[in-house]
Design a protein around this motif. Structure first.
Motif, mmCIF file in Angstrom:
data_model
loop_
_atom_site.group_PDB
_atom_site.id
_atom_site.type_symbol
_atom_site.label_atom_id
_atom_site.label_comp_id
_atom_site.label_asym_id
_atom_site.label_seq_id
_atom_site.Cartn_x
_atom_site.Cartn_y
_atom_site.Cartn_z
ATOM 1 N N VAL A 314 7.537 -5.123 14.010
ATOM 2 C CA VAL A 314 6.146 -5.583 13.040
ATOM 3 C C VAL A 314 6.043 -4.422 11.376
ATOM 4 N N LEU A 315 5.887 -3.002 12.448
ATOM 5 C CA LEU A 315 6.504 -1.705 11.383
ATOM 6 C C LEU A 315 7.724 -2.270 10.352
ATOM 7 N N LEU A 316 9.060 -2.676 10.827
ATOM 8 C CA LEU A 316 9.823 -3.533 9.509
ATOM 9 C C LEU A 316 8.781 -4.059 8.667
ATOM 10 N N ALA A 317 8.714 -4.952 9.598
ATOM 11 C CA ALA A 317 7.962 -6.397 8.346
ATOM 12 C C ALA A 317 6.856 -5.724 7.509
ATOM 13 N N ILE A 318 5.782 -3.759 8.323
ATOM 14 C CA ILE A 318 5.208 -4.258 6.806
ATOM 15 C C ILE A 318 5.897 -3.320 5.887
ATOM 16 N N ALA A 319 7.109 -2.678 6.511
ATOM 17 C CA ALA A 319 7.892 -1.486 5.133
ATOM 18 C C ALA A 319 8.861 -3.015 4.615
ATOM 19 N N ALA A 320 9.319 -3.894 4.663
ATOM 20 C CA ALA A 320 9.583 -5.057 4.020
ATOM 21 C C ALA A 320 8.617 -5.778 3.326
ATOM 22 N N GLU A 327 -1.142 -10.574 6.029
ATOM 23 C CA GLU A 327 -0.225 -11.585 5.374
ATOM 24 C C GLU A 327 1.412 -11.306 5.332
ATOM 25 N N ALA A 328 1.418 -9.644 4.898
ATOM 26 C CA ALA A 328 2.785 -8.653 4.976
ATOM 27 C C ALA A 328 3.368 -9.654 5.954
ATOM 28 N N ILE A 329 3.372 -9.145 6.745
ATOM 29 C CA ILE A 329 3.843 -9.170 8.197
ATOM 30 C C ILE A 329 4.287 -10.625 8.592
ATOM 31 N N LYS A 330 3.009 -11.470 8.488
ATOM 32 C CA LYS A 330 3.377 -12.541 8.796
ATOM 33 C C LYS A 330 4.443 -13.500 7.498
ATOM 34 N N ALA A 331 4.559 -13.010 6.444
ATOM 35 C CA ALA A 331 5.790 -12.864 5.156
ATOM 36 C C ALA A 331 6.878 -12.907 5.626
ATOM 37 N N ASN A 332 7.266 -11.112 6.492
ATOM 38 C CA ASN A 332 8.274 -11.009 6.547
ATOM 39 C C ASN A 332 9.055 -10.449 7.742
ATOM 40 N N ILE A 333 7.997 -11.099 8.929
ATOM 41 C CA ILE A 333 8.493 -11.286 10.566
ATOM 42 C C ILE A 333 10.334 -11.010 10.890
ATOM 43 N N ARG A 334 10.449 -12.714 10.320
ATOM 44 C CA ARG A 334 11.421 -13.529 10.121
ATOM 45 C C ARG A 334 12.546 -12.838 9.107
ATOM 46 N N ASP A 370 14.601 -14.150 17.264
ATOM 47 C CA ASP A 370 14.713 -14.950 16.957
ATOM 48 C C ASP A 370 14.207 -16.483 17.588
ATOM 49 N N PHE A 371 13.130 -16.527 15.775
ATOM 50 C CA PHE A 371 11.521 -17.215 16.504
ATOM 51 C C PHE A 371 12.034 -18.751 15.888
#
Length: 398
Positions: A314-320, A327-334, A370-371
């Motif tokens: 989640v922290l990596l998705a926020i940074a990305a 919404e940012a986490i959703k868009a970048n988690i994968r 991997d999801f």
């Protein structure tokens, strides 16, 4: 003059732009808020405190290194009491009052099912370790992933394990849960293919004895019983199976057949030979070693390893995504877990890579994250143990 330049450079290095609008600067400087919603009490109380602890260790490490996007990370931990009602109350507080970007670590499937609508309606991201198939079939709009294998994956593995033990007549005893019917359906599909029959019953997990249910099960002359409840009712069930003289194999999920159960029963002969099974952490990995150190355990449970991964990804998705929002986490988690970038197993290395403009591919203490499009983990290994002399001994990891 010099102090201004130093401050400005520090701000830019931390990802905070010096803008004219004080409101924007304040918003960017506000801490990033995440939450754990784990069972600190109730039937899942064995796991929740450690899950929250490992999440806190990741946040502490990241904050010492400067945070994310130049902002400190705050972790709020709440108790869902292993109860949907308590889980809803806690989730409302986390969403409406604390305004967290993500909720991590929901454990019981009934709690996750109750909390998920609050999350997708508020666009709060949810990471869960619950296994019921129905969870990712909810209309969560992408605001949910789970690191726990779903019922189909888990029950298929345990059915194949029972067949490998030579089981020919399997009987499942289980309370009513969100995964009860799917468990029956999967066992009814997999076991006959391996030459075994399957029968089952649902019991009331609030009863103080299951002797009537045990007698009903034993009339089917099973050679293996899947005891598929939680710790409290499994204590009663195993005692009644022993008193009834059952000599076949007994198996159960490691979240119920655990050291707490052994200690509560207090009679080694009652639990001797009982098997448990669970998704296997990535033993031997650097991330797994970090979890061991963080929680002070030589063999941290799978849920704790999964929550460690929840926080990191989640922290990596926020940074990305350059934004601390669901919404940012959703868009970048994968993108940060299966994007084919630089392999990383912790947030610090991943954050450095993202800041340098690199793509990352996170795999952690629970293994690859991997999801599929529904949010289900694609695959994982399982650990099988057997109680011998009051201790859990490894049978195999497969």
């Amino acid at each position: 003059m010099n102090s201004f330049l130093v401050s400005r450079r520090a701000a830019l290095a931390g990802g905070i732009a010096v803008l004219a609008s004080p409101a924007v600067v304040r918003a960017q400087a506000d801490p990033i808020k995440l939450a754990t919603l784990t069972p600190l009490t109730g039937s899942g109380g064995t796991y929740g405190p450690v899950m929250a602890k490992v999440a806190g260790s990741v946040v502490e490490e990241v904050n010492k290194a400067g945070g994310v996007l130049g902002r400190r990370v705050v972790l709020v931990s709440e108790d869902d009491q292993t109860s949907p009602e308590a889980g809803i109350r806690a989730a409302r507080k986390l969403i409406d009052v604390d305004k967290v970007a993500a909720i991590l670590g929901t454990w019981a499937s009934s709690v996750t099912t109750a909390v998920a609508p609050l999350c997708w309606e508020s666009k709060t991201f949810l990471c869960t370790v619950s296994g019921a198939d129905s969870i990712t079939q909810l209309p969560h709009q992408g605001f949910l992933v789970r690191t726990q294998p779903n019922s189909k994956l888990q029950v298929t593995h345990v059915a194949e394990f029972m067949l490998s033990l030579g089981a020919k007549k399997v009987f499942t005893m289980i309370p009513q849960t969100p995964f009860t019917q799917s468990t029956f359906e999967i066992l009814n599909q997999v076991l006959p293919k391996g030459g075994a029959t399957h029968q089952s019953l649902i019991y009331d997990d609030k009863k103080t004895t299951y002797r009537t249910e045990v007698d009903q099960a034993l009339r089917a002359k099973p050679d293996a019983i899947l005891a598929n409840g939680y710790t409290a009712d499994s204590v009663v069930l195993l005692k009644d199976l022993y008193r009834a003289g059952f000599k076949g194999k007994v198996l159960g999920f490691a979240y119920s057949i655990n050291q707490k159960l052994v200690d509560q029963i207090g009679q080694p002969e009652v639990v001797e030979g009982v098997y448990n099974f669970a998704p296997s952490p990535a033993e031997g990995s650097t991330a797994y070693e970090k979890v061991k150190a963080a929680v002070g355990s030589a063999s941290p449970d799978p849920y704790t390893c999964q929550v460690y991964d929840h926080v990191n990804m989640v922290l990596l998705a926020i940074a990305a995504g350059k934004a601390a929002t669901g919404e940012a986490i959703k868009a970048n988690i994968r993108a940060v877990t299966q994007g084919g970038g630089k392999p990383v197993d912790n947030a610090l290395d991943g954050l450095k890579a993202i800041a340098a403009g690199e793509k990352v591919d996170y795999a952690g203490a629970s293994g690859p994250c991997d999801f599929d499009e529904k949010g289900d983990i694609l695959d994982c290994k399982f650990r099988y143990e057997q109680i011998k002399g009051g201790k859990f001994t490894l049978v195999k990891i497969a």
